[in-house]
Write a protein that holds these residues in place. Sequence first.
Motif, short mmCIF file in Angstrom:
data_model
loop_
_atom_site.label_atom_id
_atom_site.label_comp_id
_atom_site.label_asym_id
_atom_site.label_seq_id
_atom_site.Cartn_x
_atom_site.Cartn_y
_atom_site.Cartn_z
N GLU A 182 70.72 31.92 70.71
CA GLU A 182 71.82 32.24 69.80
C GLU A 182 73.15 32.29 70.54
OE1 GLU A 182 70.87 35.84 67.79
OE2 GLU A 182 69.17 34.98 66.68
N LEU A 183 73.15 32.82 71.75
CA LEU A 183 74.39 32.89 72.52
C LEU A 183 74.96 31.50 72.79
CD1 LEU A 183 73.61 35.67 75.17
CD2 LEU A 183 75.26 35.82 73.30
N LEU A 184 74.10 30.57 73.17
CA LEU A 184 74.55 29.23 73.50
C LEU A 184 74.83 28.36 72.28
CD1 LEU A 184 72.30 28.35 76.59
CD2 LEU A 184 74.75 28.79 76.58
N SER A 185 74.26 28.75 71.14
CA SER A 185 74.47 27.95 69.92
C SER A 185 75.93 27.94 69.48
CB SER A 185 73.59 28.48 68.78
OG SER A 185 73.98 29.79 68.41
N ASP A 186 76.70 28.89 69.95
CA ASP A 186 78.13 28.94 69.62
C ASP A 186 78.97 28.06 70.54
OD1 ASP A 186 77.63 30.79 67.60
OD2 ASP A 186 77.87 32.51 68.94
N HIS A 187 78.32 27.38 71.48
CA HIS A 187 79.04 26.56 72.46
C HIS A 187 78.44 25.16 72.46
CE1 HIS A 187 80.96 30.24 74.04
NE2 HIS A 187 79.77 30.80 73.83
N THR B 18 71.51 36.03 84.86
CA THR B 18 72.68 35.15 84.93
C THR B 18 72.19 33.71 84.81
OG1 THR B 18 73.86 36.67 86.38
CG2 THR B 18 74.66 34.40 86.29
N ILE B 19 72.80 32.96 83.92
CA ILE B 19 72.41 31.56 83.71
C ILE B 19 73.53 30.66 84.18
CG2 ILE B 19 71.78 29.81 82.00
CD1 ILE B 19 70.59 32.05 80.30
N LEU B 20 73.18 29.73 85.04
CA LEU B 20 74.13 28.72 85.48
C LEU B 20 73.96 27.50 84.59
CD1 LEU B 20 73.67 29.05 89.37
CD2 LEU B 20 75.23 30.31 87.86
N ALA B 21 74.81 27.39 83.59
CA ALA B 21 74.65 26.35 82.57
C ALA B 21 75.45 25.10 82.94
CB ALA B 21 75.11 26.88 81.22
N VAL B 22 74.89 23.94 82.57
CA VAL B 22 75.54 22.65 82.83
C VAL B 22 75.85 22.01 81.49
CG1 VAL B 22 75.27 20.40 83.93
CG2 VAL B 22 74.26 22.43 84.99
N ASP B 23 77.05 21.49 81.34
CA ASP B 23 77.44 20.93 80.05
C ASP B 23 76.73 19.60 79.78
OD1 ASP B 23 78.75 19.06 81.60
OD2 ASP B 23 80.77 19.72 81.09
N ASN B 24 76.85 19.12 78.55
CA ASN B 24 76.13 17.92 78.12
C ASN B 24 76.43 16.70 78.99
OD1 ASN B 24 75.20 19.52 76.05
ND2 ASN B 24 76.65 18.76 74.53
N GLY B 25 77.66 16.59 79.46
CA GLY B 25 78.04 15.41 80.22
C GLY B 25 77.45 15.33 81.62
N SER C 163 83.41 31.19 83.11
CA SER C 163 82.46 32.03 82.40
C SER C 163 82.37 31.54 80.96
CB SER C 163 82.93 33.49 82.44
OG SER C 163 82.06 34.30 81.66
N VAL C 164 81.18 31.35 80.46
CA VAL C 164 80.98 30.85 79.09
C VAL C 164 80.87 32.01 78.11
CG1 VAL C 164 79.50 29.47 77.58
CG2 VAL C 164 79.85 28.78 79.98
N THR C 165 79.97 32.92 78.37
CA THR C 165 79.79 34.10 77.51
C THR C 165 79.00 35.15 78.29
OG1 THR C 165 79.02 34.87 75.34
CG2 THR C 165 77.62 33.28 76.49
N ILE D 273 73.28 39.92 80.20
CA ILE D 273 73.22 38.47 80.43
C ILE D 273 74.63 37.93 80.63
CG2 ILE D 273 73.19 38.01 77.93
CD1 ILE D 273 71.55 35.45 78.58
N SER D 274 74.74 37.02 81.58
CA SER D 274 75.99 36.32 81.85
C SER D 274 75.69 34.83 81.92
CB SER D 274 76.60 36.80 83.18
OG SER D 274 77.70 36.01 83.55
N VAL D 275 76.47 34.03 81.18
CA VAL D 275 76.31 32.58 81.22
C VAL D 275 77.55 31.99 81.89
CG1 VAL D 275 75.96 30.47 79.90
CG2 VAL D 275 74.94 32.62 79.10
N LEU D 276 77.33 31.33 83.02
CA LEU D 276 78.42 30.72 83.78
C LEU D 276 78.25 29.21 83.80
CD1 LEU D 276 78.31 33.09 86.91
CD2 LEU D 276 79.82 33.30 84.91
#
Length: 256
Positions: A30-35, A61-68, A154-156, A162-165
């Motif tokens: 749900e947190l990532l669905s807004d991004h 802590t999540i190290l997230a990578v964008d779609n590209g 920082s994403v959210t 939880i921290s999403v970076l």
Amino acid sequence: MPLVNFSSQFALFFSFFLLFFTVSAFNVTELLSDHSDFSNFNDKLSRTKLADTINHRKSITILAVDNGNLSPLDGLSSDAQKRVLSLHVILDYYDAAKLKKIAKKSATLTTLYQSTGQARGRQGFLNATDRGGGQVAFGSAVAGSNLNSNLVKSVTSKPYDISVLQVSSLIMPDSVVKSGSPAKAPSPLSDSPSPAPATSPSPPADSSASSPMTDGPDAADGPAADSPSGANGGTGTSLAMVATALSSAWVLAMMI
């Protein structure tokens, strides 16, 4: 009596209340669905079942990578994707401000991959280094690995839960990507010893040529094979002689 019932009901309600907040502290999907920039990353967390594991953790802590920048995962098996993604889940709470205040400018971070029991050596750890000027770089803690993934923003977050970076690229050490690959089965022909030449004794034909004992049976068999025909021949000759003698006697008798 009513007081006892009220106490029991309150205790039951309070237990459900604690259970609800323990289990549902956050939902990473749900947190990532807004991004939308992280929709593919979010989808892979769900497909590999990592989202469920993350939701049952605290201080993540999540190290997230964008779609590209997620395409390097496309050629990997589901298991390999899961190993790589679990390396992007740190088992502690870090926001951007905390990372920029790392003691001694470098820290070793424990990841979700370490908790799976599949990691060997330092495969389940990341190295986070403050490069100064607000720049933080991440890389595998395996010796010789590069710090090739940089903190973007920082994403959210939900403080201390939880921290999403966002990071610039995936952290994909070869030892983790190939960790679950089955070893190639050895060829039975290459490992099996050759059947006869080196270890087996010489074939019977060769031993018979070199051993005089083998001539005995052959010599003994020869007469044995011939003896019946010899016996039949002798019997035939005797009968012929008797027949001739009788015939001669009969002729003489006729002449007299």
